[in-house]
Design a protein around this motif. Sequence first.
Motif, PDB file in Angstrom:
ATOM      1  N   TRP A   4      34.273  49.350  46.577  1.00 50.99           N
ATOM      2  CA  TRP A   4      33.518  48.387  45.570  1.00 50.99           C
ATOM      3  C   TRP A   4      33.826  48.700  44.243  1.00 50.99           C
ATOM      4  O   TRP A   4      34.056  50.030  43.736  1.00 50.99           O
ATOM      5  CB  TRP A   4      32.251  48.383  45.890  1.00 50.99           C
ATOM      6  N   HIS A   5      34.223  47.920  43.462  1.00 50.95           N
ATOM      7  CA  HIS A   5      34.768  47.932  42.121  1.00 50.95           C
ATOM      8  C   HIS A   5      33.928  47.131  41.184  1.00 50.95           C
ATOM      9  O   HIS A   5      33.717  45.775  41.418  1.00 50.95           O
ATOM     10  CB  HIS A   5      36.109  47.356  41.926  1.00 50.95           C
ATOM     11  N   ILE A   6      33.183  47.676  40.329  1.00 54.86           N
ATOM     12  CA  ILE A   6      32.210  46.816  39.470  1.00 54.86           C
ATOM     13  C   ILE A   6      32.693  46.956  38.118  1.00 54.86           C
ATOM     14  O   ILE A   6      32.931  47.732  37.197  1.00 54.86           O
ATOM     15  CB  ILE A   6      30.942  47.826  39.469  1.00 54.86           C
ATOM     16  N   GLY A   7      32.675  45.438  37.471  1.00 62.57           N
ATOM     17  CA  GLY A   7      33.035  45.263  36.232  1.00 62.57           C
ATOM     18  C   GLY A   7      31.895  45.186  35.117  1.00 62.57           C
ATOM     19  O   GLY A   7      30.747  44.837  35.710  1.00 62.57           O
ATOM     20  N   VAL A   8      32.089  45.489  33.905  1.00 57.10           N
ATOM     21  CA  VAL A   8      31.122  45.597  32.964  1.00 57.10           C
ATOM     22  C   VAL A   8      31.409  45.178  31.550  1.00 57.10           C
ATOM     23  O   VAL A   8      32.679  45.649  31.190  1.00 57.10           O
ATOM     24  CB  VAL A   8      30.146  47.144  32.903  1.00 57.10           C
ATOM     25  N   HIS A  55      38.503  38.177  39.212  1.00 62.05           N
ATOM     26  CA  HIS A  55      37.881  38.660  40.379  1.00 62.05           C
ATOM     27  C   HIS A  55      37.763  40.376  40.154  1.00 62.05           C
ATOM     28  O   HIS A  55      38.458  41.157  40.821  1.00 62.05           O
ATOM     29  CB  HIS A  55      38.641  38.675  41.688  1.00 62.05           C
ATOM     30  N   GLN A  56      37.015  40.998  38.901  1.00 60.27           N
ATOM     31  CA  GLN A  56      37.132  42.230  38.518  1.00 60.27           C
ATOM     32  C   GLN A  56      35.914  42.931  39.345  1.00 60.27           C
ATOM     33  O   GLN A  56      35.847  44.135  39.343  1.00 60.27           O
ATOM     34  CB  GLN A  56      36.772  42.182  37.043  1.00 60.27           C
ATOM     35  N   THR A  57      35.200  42.235  39.968  1.00 54.71           N
ATOM     36  CA  THR A  57      34.054  42.882  40.736  1.00 54.71           C
ATOM     37  C   THR A  57      34.033  42.731  42.083  1.00 54.71           C
ATOM     38  O   THR A  57      33.817  41.440  42.478  1.00 54.71           O
ATOM     39  CB  THR A  57      32.567  42.554  39.953  1.00 54.71           C
ATOM     40  N   THR A  58      34.398  43.559  42.932  1.00 50.05           N
ATOM     41  CA  THR A  58      34.748  43.249  44.428  1.00 50.05           C
ATOM     42  C   THR A  58      34.190  44.154  45.466  1.00 50.05           C
ATOM     43  O   THR A  58      33.750  45.227  44.794  1.00 50.05           O
ATOM     44  CB  THR A  58      36.400  43.244  44.483  1.00 50.05           C
TER      45      THR A  58
END
Length: 230
Positions: A139-143, A206-209
């Motif tokens: 999982w990749h989480i954007g902020v 799609h930066q949070t996957t």
Amino acid sequence: MKITVVSLLLLVCSVSSEETTTKEQPQDIGAVVRELTAWLVQKEVEISSLQRENQEQAAKLANQEAEIEKLKQQLPFGSGFQQVAFSASLSAQGALTLGPFGTPTILIFKHVVTNIGNAYNPNTGVFTVPVRGVYHFEWHIGVIAEPSHGSDAVLIKNTVPTFNTYEYQMSGYGSSSQGVNLLLEPGDILFLRIWPGSKIYDNDVHQTTFSGHLLFTMNEGNNSSLSANV
């Protein structure tokens, strides 16, 4: 006089014929019984032979099925026997910021790119394990920069937190990533939660996957050091 003699001859012939039939009849019945007995014995032999052949075929079939199951366990992901893979992003459309929330909240990744095996539910955000095996999740989480809020997301297995990501961004855009391999049982569920006080960002690129796939299946009792305490 002639009529009487003829009548007597006919009577004698009739009696003689009845006696002959009566004497020969037991011999005919005995022959039939012997033939019938021999036929039944032969059929019993044939039936026994067929039963043995069926038992042998059943044993061969059972051995073949056992060998097939062993081969299935040795085949890698993508061999056609069991295929499970999904990948989804948080935002279905446009820019999206979630949080902060007062309690842990499930992240529902709505933009599904891949969902082979349909184990991931885009309506609930939950992945349900279909078969025993080792699975890999990422999982990749954007902020977006937020001085008062960090970005914290944790992978939950059933009710237990496993690995989490955290990022605190003072300016601009940042992200955090995490991955894990887990030995899972059929019916286990996995999902991501945003932790209280956190904010998460996603947009059209799609930066949070959230992604996962089956690495390989495993038989019952075939455990290893991958049996995590989670």
